[in-house]
Design a protein around this motif. Structure first.
Motif, short mmCIF file in Angstrom:
data_model
loop_
_atom_site.label_atom_id
_atom_site.label_comp_id
_atom_site.label_asym_id
_atom_site.label_seq_id
_atom_site.Cartn_x
_atom_site.Cartn_y
_atom_site.Cartn_z
N LEU A 1 0.83 -1.20 0.00
CA LEU A 1 0.00 0.00 0.00
C LEU A 1 0.86 1.25 0.00
O LEU A 1 0.61 2.21 -0.74
CB LEU A 1 -0.93 -0.01 1.21
N HIS B 1 -4.86 -7.61 -3.99
CA HIS B 1 -6.24 -7.35 -3.56
C HIS B 1 -6.34 -6.84 -2.12
O HIS B 1 -7.44 -6.68 -1.61
CB HIS B 1 -7.06 -8.63 -3.68
N CYS B 2 -5.21 -6.57 -1.48
CA CYS B 2 -5.25 -6.11 -0.09
C CYS B 2 -5.83 -4.70 -0.01
O CYS B 2 -5.94 -3.99 -1.01
CB CYS B 2 -3.87 -6.17 0.54
N CYS B 3 -6.20 -4.30 1.18
CA CYS B 3 -6.71 -2.94 1.38
C CYS B 3 -6.46 -2.50 2.81
O CYS B 3 -6.19 -3.33 3.69
CB CYS B 3 -8.20 -2.86 1.05
N THR C 1 -7.40 0.21 -1.72
CA THR C 1 -6.50 -0.81 -2.24
C THR C 1 -5.21 -0.16 -2.75
O THR C 1 -5.13 1.08 -2.86
CB THR C 1 -7.16 -1.56 -3.40
N SER D 1 -5.16 -6.83 -10.33
CA SER D 1 -6.02 -5.97 -9.53
C SER D 1 -7.35 -5.72 -10.25
O SER D 1 -7.38 -5.53 -11.46
CB SER D 1 -5.35 -4.62 -9.27
N PRO E 1 -12.49 -1.65 -7.58
CA PRO E 1 -12.73 -1.98 -6.17
C PRO E 1 -13.34 -0.79 -5.45
O PRO E 1 -13.13 0.36 -5.84
CB PRO E 1 -11.33 -2.29 -5.64
N THR F 1 -14.12 1.37 -1.81
CA THR F 1 -13.81 1.62 -0.41
C THR F 1 -15.10 1.47 0.40
O THR F 1 -16.18 1.27 -0.15
CB THR F 1 -13.25 3.04 -0.19
#
Length: 240
Positions: free
Chosen positions: A75, A98-100, A106, A128, A132, A134
């Protein structure tokens, strides 16, 4: 302890104007893993200049502190345009694309609002998702348009970004571009032009406060004239 979101901190009537909220409480829009944005537009530019002045040693030291936290490192690297670090982290664990963070941002969101098109490209190539959301419903295109990152916005649109996506408050990328224009920053006008030139744009979508992007631009920015691009043409009957 979990960082409070905008709606955790404040309660609003159903008809509140989210765009005015952005102007008055923009410091609550996450821009980093633990930072809260609290500056004016001039301060935004000052901060960008300060970030650009960091030495390579500073970046390497920061990366070292995050080596045992690969998601946080990715990130941070996406936000700070550390392309080689992005590649290294994703090579070790491709699923981290795909983490956030706790607000749902993301790596693609981070790279988008930073204007880092090479990182955006690398993240999309690594799998990705392009849209996506939030926890407040922002897509990376919303982030790019909020910060007038025209190159990134164009790239995202070319790769399937939802042009008319609406946040939880009903804001489209066009709303955000229209509400954060500056006569002194050409990219803000160019971002509006980019969106307004899109064939499938739904320029008449209204936010939850009932405002279109054109109405917003009329009262808050210097570029309302650009909306003539999407206004209905006057039909002229030719008399033979």
């Amino acid at each position: 302890m979990k960082k409070k979101t905008e709606r955790d901190i404040m309660e609003f009537p159903e008809d509140f104007n989210q765009l005015e909220l952005l102007n008055t409480h923009g410091h609550l829009i996450p821009r980093g893993a633990s930072s809260l944005w609290n500056g004016s537009k001039d301060e935004e530019e000052d901060m960008e200049e300060e970030e650009a002045e960091h030495s390579e040693e500073w970046y390497l030291e920061k990366e070292e502190t995050l080596n045992d936290k690969p998601a946080e490192l990715l990130l941070w690297a996406a936000e700070n345009n550390r392309l080689s670090t992005v590649h290294q982290v994703l090579t070790a664990d491709p699923l981290l694309v795909h983490c956030c963070d706790e607000d749902g941002y993301t790596p693609l969101h981070r790279a988008a609002y930073g204007g880092h098109v090479d990182v955006v490209s690398a993240l999309l190539a690594a799998g990705s998702k392009v849209n996506p959301r939030t926890i407040d419903g922002w897509t990376p295109l919303h982030s790019a348009c909020r910060w007038s990152r025209i190159t990134v916005a164009s790239f995202l649109l070319q790769h399937g970004a939802e042009l008319n996506a609406q946040t939880n408050g009903g804001l489209t990328p066009l709303h955000l571009a229209a509400s954060h224009t500056s006569a002194s920053k050409t990219d803000s006008a160019h971002t509006l032009e980019l969106l307004l030139s899109q064939r499938h744009l739904k320029a008449g979508l209204r936010s939850n406060s009932g405002e279109t992007a054109s109405e917003l631009a009329r009262r808050s920015g210097p570029h309302h004239f650009l909306f003539e691009m999407v206004e209905d043409s006057v039909n002229v009957l030719l008399v033979s």
